[in-house]
Design a protein around this motif. Structure first.
Motif, mmCIF file in Angstrom:
data_model
loop_
_atom_site.group_PDB
_atom_site.id
_atom_site.type_symbol
_atom_site.label_atom_id
_atom_site.label_comp_id
_atom_site.label_asym_id
_atom_site.label_seq_id
_atom_site.Cartn_x
_atom_site.Cartn_y
_atom_site.Cartn_z
ATOM 1 N N TYR A 362 0.840 -1.205 0.000
ATOM 2 C CA TYR A 362 0.000 0.000 0.000
ATOM 3 C C TYR A 362 0.874 1.254 0.000
ATOM 4 O O TYR A 362 0.606 2.214 -0.728
ATOM 5 N N LYS A 363 1.908 1.244 0.836
ATOM 6 C CA LYS A 363 2.809 2.398 0.924
ATOM 7 C C LYS A 363 3.416 2.711 -0.441
ATOM 8 O O LYS A 363 3.463 3.881 -0.863
ATOM 9 N N LYS A 364 3.848 1.688 -1.136
ATOM 10 C CA LYS A 364 4.440 1.857 -2.459
ATOM 11 C C LYS A 364 3.435 2.489 -3.426
ATOM 12 O O LYS A 364 3.761 3.401 -4.197
ATOM 13 N N GLU A 365 2.178 2.030 -3.370
ATOM 14 C CA GLU A 365 1.133 2.558 -4.244
ATOM 15 C C GLU A 365 0.822 4.014 -3.905
ATOM 16 O O GLU A 365 0.646 4.852 -4.797
ATOM 17 N N LEU A 367 2.829 6.250 -2.495
ATOM 18 C CA LEU A 367 3.945 7.103 -2.905
ATOM 19 C C LEU A 367 3.993 7.276 -4.425
ATOM 20 O O LEU A 367 4.415 8.324 -4.931
ATOM 21 N N LYS A 368 3.531 6.265 -5.136
ATOM 22 C CA LYS A 368 3.458 6.343 -6.600
ATOM 23 C C LYS A 368 2.525 7.477 -7.043
ATOM 24 O O LYS A 368 2.740 8.127 -8.067
ATOM 25 N N HIS A 369 1.481 7.733 -6.239
ATOM 26 C CA HIS A 369 0.495 8.766 -6.580
ATOM 27 C C HIS A 369 0.707 10.060 -5.783
ATOM 28 O O HIS A 369 -0.166 10.928 -5.780
ATOM 29 N N TRP A 370 1.859 10.161 -5.124
ATOM 30 C CA TRP A 370 2.086 11.286 -4.218
ATOM 31 C C TRP A 370 2.030 12.638 -4.925
ATOM 32 O O TRP A 370 1.486 13.612 -4.400
ATOM 33 N N LYS A 371 2.570 12.708 -6.120
ATOM 34 C CA LYS A 371 2.628 13.973 -6.859
ATOM 35 C C LYS A 371 1.233 14.558 -7.100
ATOM 36 O O LYS A 371 1.052 15.781 -7.109
ATOM 37 N N ASN A 372 0.252 13.698 -7.280
ATOM 38 C CA ASN A 372 -1.115 14.147 -7.585
ATOM 39 C C ASN A 372 -2.051 14.061 -6.383
ATOM 40 O O ASN A 372 -3.277 14.065 -6.540
ATOM 41 N N ARG A 373 -1.468 13.989 -5.185
ATOM 42 C CA ARG A 373 -2.288 13.870 -3.974
ATOM 43 C C ARG A 373 -3.063 15.157 -3.728
ATOM 44 O O ARG A 373 -2.710 16.227 -4.254
ATOM 45 N N VAL A 374 -4.104 15.053 -2.913
ATOM 46 C CA VAL A 374 -4.817 16.241 -2.442
ATOM 47 C C VAL A 374 -4.862 16.228 -0.923
ATOM 48 O O VAL A 374 -4.870 15.167 -0.299
#
Length: 410
Positions: A362-365, A367-374
């Motif tokens: 889950y952590k890996k997933e 962080l993969k989407h971190w740039k587009n987080r809200v």
């Protein structure tokens, strides 16, 4: 879309992101009426903001004061269409209770008072819906107004939480938490005693413990239109809960459109069937935990409103205020949609994600989407200096909360 005003009642994160939704949709400030206690500062979340017109009122928790303030607001804005949205259960109940009076002045979508009470009060919820379309954990009840014996046949650990969340918000005792994970009868007795001494005189829920860390927790946001038909459902896996003593149970990191466990489509259909079978209308939030023993998503509670972390459906293409306005003000026939875009919402920093999320996959997933987080509180169009400093303080408080408060679901 027709012009309309948004009147938000409350002052928490929920209230702030509703204002943000309105501002993102219209470019205008929402109006907010909030309770204030003499001598206390307003809640931080709605402080130092450019997107809200705020009016603070003492004793807004009292129904008479609440109705009086709504009447004052309406008289000043009666030439406008006004969308009325509450950020918590108390005001939602007031709106439902006075529906016939208020519907002549405001647009809103809430279930009946009777239906709200079967959801808001956890005792009524578990007892009412034990044989419904959704799966519910095994549950026992302790009445704090009586000197009941605590059964000896519990399997420990066990979860303890207040059934009456509205009463819970108005009491205080040292070490107070929303949810307790207890390992013995002695611990249960001590916590019950604390609740009683703190002025809590309603039912406590004693519930089976479902194994698994925070990544076994799930969130669903549902919208049923004014005709009681479900038009929107999201389904998100939580990776981390908040660790502040009164914040346990709130998601800190949540990933929509993602699940490491099977049966998502089946659970979405169960939720839809359940909501329509009880004649619900408006937003609701489902808190669930996946039970690997039975391969089921068990519903821990349902909030009769949008939840604290429900903003994530907005960047998925479903602005909460717009959904309400299209249904209630535009009188549109909404299509049924599942919000399945993969979207990360995080209230905490990358440091906390890396350090405290236990589930490595889950952590890996995440962080993969971190740039587009809200993060609902971080809004580029609401970034004055005082607010920036306030958000830094909130960020620091998260570091402190995770360092000082340990909560282990395993």
């Amino acid at each position: 879309m027709e012009n309309f005003k948004a009147l938000i009642i409350g002052n928490d994160i929920n209230a702030y992101y509703l204002a943000r939704c309105y501002h993102e949709l219209t470019g205008k400030k929402a109006d907010l009426i909030s309770n204030i206690v003499p001598g206390e500062k307003p809640f931080a979340y709605t402080r130092y903001t450019k997107i809200l017109n705020i009016k603070y009122i003492e004793k807004l928790w009292e129904e008479k004061t609440f109705l009086k303030e709504l009447d004052i607001y309406y008289k000043k804005n009666k030439n406008d269409k006004i969308l009325l949205v509450s950020s918590n259960e108390t005001y939602g109940e007031f709106i439902a209770k006075n529906k016939n009076k208020l519907k002549k002045k405001f647009y809103f979508n809430y279930p009946s008072l009777e239906l709200q009470r079967t959801l808001v009060n956890k005792e009524y919820f578990y007892k009412t819906y034990i044989n419904s379309a959704i799966d519910i954990p095994k549950t026992y009840y302790y009445d704090c107004s009586k000197n009941q014996e605590i059964p000896d046949d519990f399997e420990y650990p066990i979860i303890l939480k207040p059934a009456n969340v509205i009463l819970f918000k108005h009491i205080y005792f040292s070490g107070m938490k929303k949810i307790y994970r207890l390992n013995s009868k002695n611990e249960v007795e001590q916590v019950i005693s604390s609740f009683k001494n703190g002025g809590y005189n309603d039912t406590l829920i004693l519930q089976e413990y479902i194994p698994g860390d925070d990544s076994h927790l799930f969130d669903a946001v549902v919208y049923a239109d004014k005709n009681h038909k479900v038009k929107l459902i999201s389904f998100a896996q939580i990776g981390l809960q908040e660790h502040g003593s009164r914040m346990i149970g709130n998601a800190a990191v949540i990933l929509n459109g993602y699940s490491q466990f099977p049966g998502v489509e089946e659970q979405i259909n169960k939720i839809k069937t359940f909501i329509e079978s009880i004649g619900y209308q408006g937003f609701a939030e489902f808190d669930m935990k996946y039970d690997v023993r039975e391969k089921k998503y068990k519903v821990m509670e349902i909030n009769a409103r949008q939840g604290r972390c429900s903003y994530y459906i907005t960047p998925c293409g479903f602005n909460l205020i717009e959904v309400l306005a299209r249904d209630l003000i535009q009188n549109e026939e909404l299509e049924y949609k599942v919000a399945n875009k993969v979207q990360l919402e995080a209230f905490v920093s990358k440091y906390i994600v890396k350090k405290y999320i236990k589930n490595e996959e889950y952590k890996k997933e995440a962080l993969k989407h971190w740039k587009n987080r809200v993060n609902p509180l971080y809004y580029k169009k609401d970034n004055g200096l005082k607010r920036k400093l306030l958000l830094l303080k909130i960020r620091y408080n998260y570091y402190k909360a995770y360092k000082e408060n340990k909560w282990d679901w395993n």
